[in-house]
Scaffold this active site. Structure first.
Site, PDB file in Angstrom:
ATOM      1  N   ALA A 106      -3.644  -9.845   4.578  1.00 21.42           N
ATOM      2  CA  ALA A 106      -4.906  -9.207   4.951  1.00 21.42           C
ATOM      3  C   ALA A 106      -4.665  -7.765   5.369  1.00 21.42           C
ATOM      4  O   ALA A 106      -3.673  -7.450   6.008  1.00 21.42           O
ATOM      5  CB  ALA A 106      -5.558  -9.977   6.103  1.00 21.42           C
ATOM      6  N   CYS A 107      -5.579  -6.900   5.010  1.00 18.07           N
ATOM      7  CA  CYS A 107      -5.455  -5.492   5.396  1.00 18.07           C
ATOM      8  C   CYS A 107      -5.586  -5.361   6.904  1.00 18.07           C
ATOM      9  O   CYS A 107      -6.230  -6.154   7.556  1.00 18.07           O
ATOM     10  CB  CYS A 107      -6.523  -4.661   4.706  1.00 18.07           C
ATOM     11  SG  CYS A 107      -6.179  -4.486   2.956  1.00 18.07           S
ATOM     12  N   GLY A 108      -4.965  -4.349   7.426  1.00 20.12           N
ATOM     13  CA  GLY A 108      -4.986  -4.145   8.867  1.00 20.12           C
ATOM     14  C   GLY A 108      -3.738  -4.715   9.513  1.00 20.12           C
ATOM     15  O   GLY A 108      -3.457  -4.468  10.657  1.00 20.12           O
ATOM     16  N   SER A 109      -2.972  -5.472   8.738  1.00 22.12           N
ATOM     17  CA  SER A 109      -1.718  -6.018   9.269  1.00 22.12           C
ATOM     18  C   SER A 109      -0.591  -5.663   8.317  1.00 22.12           C
ATOM     19  O   SER A 109       0.322  -6.419   8.115  1.00 22.12           O
ATOM     20  CB  SER A 109      -1.825  -7.533   9.415  1.00 22.12           C
ATOM     21  OG  SER A 109      -2.038  -8.125   8.146  1.00 22.12           O
ATOM     22  N   ARG A 174      -3.398  -5.861  -0.619  1.00 21.19           N
ATOM     23  CA  ARG A 174      -3.506  -4.521  -1.211  1.00 21.19           C
ATOM     24  C   ARG A 174      -2.232  -3.717  -0.959  1.00 21.19           C
ATOM     25  O   ARG A 174      -1.688  -3.088  -1.856  1.00 21.19           O
ATOM     26  CB  ARG A 174      -4.715  -3.806  -0.604  1.00 21.19           C
ATOM     27  CG  ARG A 174      -4.968  -2.427  -1.149  1.00 21.19           C
ATOM     28  CD  ARG A 174      -6.212  -1.795  -0.532  1.00 21.19           C
ATOM     29  NE  ARG A 174      -7.387  -2.528  -0.939  1.00 21.19           N
ATOM     30  CZ  ARG A 174      -8.334  -2.957  -0.086  1.00 21.19           C
ATOM     31  NH1 ARG A 174      -8.235  -2.706   1.204  1.00 21.19           N
ATOM     32  NH2 ARG A 174      -9.387  -3.609  -0.521  1.00 21.19           N
TER      33      ARG A 174
END
Length: 195
Positions: A106-109, A174
């Site tokens: 997941a993005c943000g990690s 991503r």
């Protein structure tokens, strides 16, 4: 991606249908640096060596593939990276503040570390025509087969300034797709200054 049996439910017609469909996979990649556990990255199980190299470059752990002595993919999901003897790994890691050794898709990690050093200034005279960028995006969308089949992955590509494709990757994360493309380009000795 994996082919699985699913039940498709059409809410508007209140009908369901059993069918075969493709689903994006996610598995852990455990990276060891000089025999020391570094992180676990949750990712699509393809181009794992490239992901490891791209991640190490993106995080600033290595500055080029020439600093890597050996890379071995061991049992499924384990990548062992041996750096050249003159690389002081402890010194490289001291600028990074660890908060987790698990990197989720997941993005943000995207990173288990927060870089606390000073980033170098980048200068470039590279110019790329808008047409090359538009064609690159169009081409990226056409070659993203796993995305077309699953809708569950991201795609990343690196192109030369003339539009020639250097590297392409897909992943559930991503940042993983980008790191895979970077790793592919680096392992092929790509001059990123011309991309």
């Amino acid at each position: 991606m994996v082919k699985v049996e699913i039940v498709k439910l059409d809410v508007s017609s209140k009908k369901f249908q059993k069918m075969t469909d493709y689903v994006a996979e996610e598995k852990p990649l455990h990276i060891f640096l000089n025999r020391t556990y570094y992180p676990t990255i949750f990712c699509s199980p393809s181009n794992l060596k490239e992901l490891a190299v791209g991640h190490l470059l993106s995080e600033g752990i290595v500055t080029s593939v020439e600093e890597i002595d050996e890379i071995h993919m061991k049992v499924e999901g384990v990548c062992r990276v041996k750096l050249k003897a003159d690389i002081d790994l402890k010194k490289r890691l001291k600028f990074l503040t660890p908060f987790s050794r698990v990197i989720l898709s997941a993005c943000g990690s995207s990173s288990p570390y927060k870089y606390s050093g000073k980033l170098p200034k980048i200068t470039s005279n590279l110019k790329v025509k808008a047409e090359v960028i538009l064609n690159g995006v169009s081409r990226l969308n056409s070659i993203a087969e796993t995305f077309r089949k699953t809708g569950g992955v991201h795609a990343a590509a690196i192109y030369k300034s003339d539009g020639n494709l250097v590297a392409f990757a897909e992943d559930v994360g991503r940042h993983n797709a980008v790191d895979k493309a970077i790793g592919m380009g680096a392992l092929h000795k790509t001059d990123f200054g011309q991309c």
